[in-house]
Design an enzyme around this catalytic site. Structure first.
Site, short mmCIF file in Angstrom:
data_model
loop_
_atom_site.label_atom_id
_atom_site.label_comp_id
_atom_site.label_asym_id
_atom_site.label_seq_id
_atom_site.Cartn_x
_atom_site.Cartn_y
_atom_site.Cartn_z
CG MET A 19 36.60 -67.52 18.58
SD MET A 19 36.17 -68.29 16.91
CE MET A 19 34.66 -69.01 17.35
CG ASP A 38 36.89 -58.06 24.66
OD1 ASP A 38 35.74 -57.50 24.60
OD2 ASP A 38 37.07 -59.17 24.21
CB VAL A 89 38.39 -53.58 17.14
CG1 VAL A 89 39.07 -54.52 18.11
CG2 VAL A 89 37.10 -54.05 16.62
CE1 TYR A 181 29.46 -62.71 12.65
CE2 TYR A 181 28.69 -64.34 11.27
CZ TYR A 181 29.42 -63.91 12.45
OH TYR A 181 30.43 -64.97 13.03
CE LYS A 185 32.61 -62.62 11.34
NZ LYS A 185 33.94 -62.36 12.12
CB VAL A 214 32.66 -72.23 17.93
CG1 VAL A 214 33.68 -72.12 19.04
CG2 VAL A 214 33.45 -72.35 16.58
CB THR A 216 32.05 -68.36 21.96
OG1 THR A 216 31.00 -67.80 20.81
CG2 THR A 216 33.14 -69.24 21.20
N1 LIG Z 1 30.91 -68.48 18.03
C1 LIG Z 1 30.55 -69.01 16.90
O1 LIG Z 1 30.01 -70.06 16.22
C2 LIG Z 1 31.42 -68.30 15.43
C3 LIG Z 1 31.16 -68.53 14.18
C4 LIG Z 1 31.89 -68.09 13.38
C5 LIG Z 1 32.73 -67.03 13.51
N2 LIG Z 1 32.70 -66.42 14.65
C6 LIG Z 1 33.67 -65.32 14.79
O2 LIG Z 1 34.47 -65.62 15.79
C7 LIG Z 1 35.00 -64.48 16.56
C8 LIG Z 1 35.09 -64.55 18.05
O3 LIG Z 1 33.75 -64.60 18.20
P1 LIG Z 1 33.46 -65.86 19.62
O4 LIG Z 1 32.66 -66.68 19.02
O5 LIG Z 1 34.62 -66.06 20.42
O6 LIG Z 1 32.52 -64.76 20.59
P2 LIG Z 1 32.76 -64.01 21.69
O7 LIG Z 1 31.28 -62.96 21.97
O8 LIG Z 1 32.79 -65.01 22.86
O9 LIG Z 1 33.88 -63.11 21.72
C9 LIG Z 1 34.23 -61.91 20.91
C10 LIG Z 1 34.79 -60.74 21.51
O10 LIG Z 1 34.94 -59.94 20.88
C11 LIG Z 1 34.70 -58.65 21.70
N3 LIG Z 1 34.41 -57.61 20.88
C12 LIG Z 1 33.02 -57.28 20.22
N4 LIG Z 1 33.22 -56.02 19.65
C13 LIG Z 1 34.30 -55.57 19.87
C14 LIG Z 1 34.84 -54.20 19.76
N5 LIG Z 1 34.06 -53.51 19.02
N6 LIG Z 1 35.85 -53.95 20.41
C15 LIG Z 1 36.59 -54.67 21.11
N7 LIG Z 1 36.09 -55.97 21.32
C16 LIG Z 1 35.16 -56.38 20.77
C17 LIG Z 1 33.49 -59.22 22.59
O11 LIG Z 1 33.42 -58.29 23.67
C18 LIG Z 1 34.07 -60.47 22.86
O12 LIG Z 1 34.86 -60.42 24.25
C19 LIG Z 1 34.04 -63.32 15.85
O13 LIG Z 1 34.51 -62.76 14.75
C20 LIG Z 1 32.94 -64.18 15.57
O14 LIG Z 1 32.20 -63.31 14.45
C21 LIG Z 1 32.11 -66.98 15.90
#
Ligand SMILES: NC(=O)c1ccc[n+]([C@@H]2O[C@H](COP(=O)([O-])OP(=O)(O)OC[C@H]3O[C@@H](n4cnc5c(N)ncnc54)[C@H](O)[C@@H]3O)[C@@H](O)[C@H]2O)c1
Length: 297
Positions: A19, A38, A89, A181, A185, A214, A216
Site C-alpha cells: 500500500m 524503505d 525507519v 502488532y 497499532k 489487503v 500485499t
Molecule cells: N496487508 C494487510 O492486510 C495489512 C492490514 C492492516 C495493516 N497493514 C499495515 O499496512 C502497512 C503497509 O503494509 P503492506 O501490507 O503494504 O505490506 P508490505 O510488506 O507490502 O509493505 C511494507 C513496506 O514497509 C517496509 N518496511 C518494513 N520495515 C521497515 C523499516 N524498518 N524501515 C523501512 N521500511 C520498512 C517493507 O520493506 C515493505 O516494503 C503496514 O504498516 C502494515 O502493518 C497491512
C-alpha cells in the site's frame, strides 16, 4: 494538469511495496512531489547480519536487490516526482535524513505518511521472544511517533498540512498471534488523537487508516511461510472474509490516504478511518456457519 495534490510535498515510509507503493504512485499521479523510503534493497542475509536473526525474521525473507523492495527502480520508473531514500525507519538519523531530503530537494513538507510496518510472525504472547516484540513495536509504533515528531515542525512552517499513519483493524479487534502488532497499532490510534490535539492549533491534521485484509506481500510473502503464497489464492480467500465480496487492494488504502492528504479532508483530524470491507463490523465473524442450520423447533 490539475491534480488533487498539486504543489504539495510528501514523505511516505515503506513506499517500495504494497500500500505504500500504491500511495507513492497515486500521490505522484495527483501532482505531489514524493520522497519515499524503505529498507535498502539488500539481501535477507545482510539484514540478518545487521539486525540479528530474530529481528530480521520479521521482514520478508525473499528480499532481493531488484525485487519488490527496490526503491531505486521504482523512483526511476516514476520520474522526477519521486525520490527514493533508503532508510530503516527505526534508525532516528536515517528517518531524519528522509524528512530533510524532502525539505532540501522540494523546499518544504506538507504531508507525512507513516506507513512502514511489519507483522505476522511473532507467535502467541506466551511464546513471543523479547527481540521480536521489540522489533514490531520499534517499527510499527515508535517509528510512527518519531515520524510525527520529525515532520511536524516542517509542516507547521508551511502553515499546516496532513500527517497520516497506517494502523490496522488489529488495533480494535483481537487477532491471536498478533499481540505486539495489535498493541503497537492500537498505540498508533491513540498517538494519532494526542498528536491531533497538540498540532491542531498549527493547522496540522493527524489521522490514521485501519486496513483490513489487503493483498500485499505482508500477507502472501509473510515470514511465517516457507515460501511465498499465491496472491490470487489469498485474494480469493480474503474475498470471503467480510461483507463486501472482494479482497482489499493496496489502491483502496492509497485512495483513503490520498483523501486524508488532500484539502478535501481539511476539517477531519484525530480519526481512525477503517478501510476493511466491513470485516471489523461483521457480527457473524467467529460464529460457526452450521449454528444457524438447525431445523425449526
Ligand atoms: N496487508 C494487510 O492486510 C495489512 C492490514 C492492516 C495493516 N497493514 C499495515 O499496512 C502497512 C503497509 O503494509 P503492506 O501490507 O503494504 O505490506 P508490505 O510488506 O507490502 O509493505 C511494507 C513496506 O514497509 C517496509 N518496511 C518494513 N520495515 C521497515 C523499516 N524498518 N524501515 C523501512 N521500511 C520498512 C517493507 O520493506 C515493505 O516494503 C503496514 O504498516 C502494515 O502493518 C497491512
Amino acid at each position: 494538469m490539475s491534480g488533487r495534490l498539486n504543489g504539495k510535498v510528501a514523505v511516505i515510509t515503506g513506499g517500495a511495496s504494497g500500500m505504500g507503493l500504491a500511495a507513492v504512485e497515486r500521490f505522484v499521479e495527483e501532482g505531489a512531489a514524493v520522497v519515499f523510503c524503505d529498507l535498502p534493497p539488500t539481501s535477507h542475509s545482510e539484514l540478518a547480519a545487521r539486525l540479528g536473526e530474530q529481528q530480521a525474521r520479521m521482514h520478508h525473507s525473499r528480499r532481493t536487490a531488484g525485487g519488490p523492495n527496490d526503491g531505486y527502480a521504482i523512483a526511476q520508473r516514476l520520474g522526477n516526482g519521486a525520490t527514493f531514500v533508503p532508510a530503516d525507519v527505526t534508525d532516528p538519523e536515517a528517518l531524519a535524513a528522509v524528512v530533510d531530503q524532502a525539505v532540501t530537494r522540494y523546499g518544504g513538507l506538507d504531508i507525512m505518511f507513516n506507513n512502514a510496518g511489519i507483522g505476522g510472525a511473532e507467535g502467541s504472547i506466551v511464546d513471543c521472544p523479547d527481540d521480536v516484540w521489540n522489533r514490531v513495536v520499534d517499527v510499527d509504533l515508535k517509528a510512527v511517533w518519531r515520524g510525527i515528531k520529525l515532520a511536524a515542525p516542517h509542516i507547521a512552517a508551511r502553515g499546516g498540512g496532513s500527517i497520516i499513519s497506517t494502523a490496522s483493524i488489529a488495533a480494535i479487534i483481537g487477532f491471536p498471534g498478533l499481540g505486539a502488532y495489535g498493541a503497537a497499532k492500537a498505540g498508533v490510534v491513540e498517538l494519532t488523537r494526542v498528536a491531533a490535539v497538540e498540532l491542531g492549533p498549527q493547522s496540522i491534521r493527524v489521522n490514521c487508516i485501519l486496513p483490513g485484509g489487503v493483498v500485499t506481500p505482508l500477507i502472501y510473502d509473510s515470514p511465517l511461510f516457507e515460501r511465498a503464497l499465491d496472491p490470487d489464492a489469498i485474494r480469493a480467500a480474503l474475498a470471503r472474509s467480510q461483507p463486501l465480496p472482494r479482497a482489499g487492494e493496496p489502491l483502496d488504502i492509497a485512495n483513503a490516504a490520498l483523501w486524508l492528504a488532500s484539502d478535501e479532508s481539511s476539517f477531519v483530524t484525530g480519526q481512525a478511518i477503517v478501510v476493511d470491507g466491513g470485516m471489523s463490523i461483521d457480527a457473524r465473524r467467529g460464529i460457526p456457519q452450521d449454528a444457524f442450520d438447525q431445523p425449526p423447533q
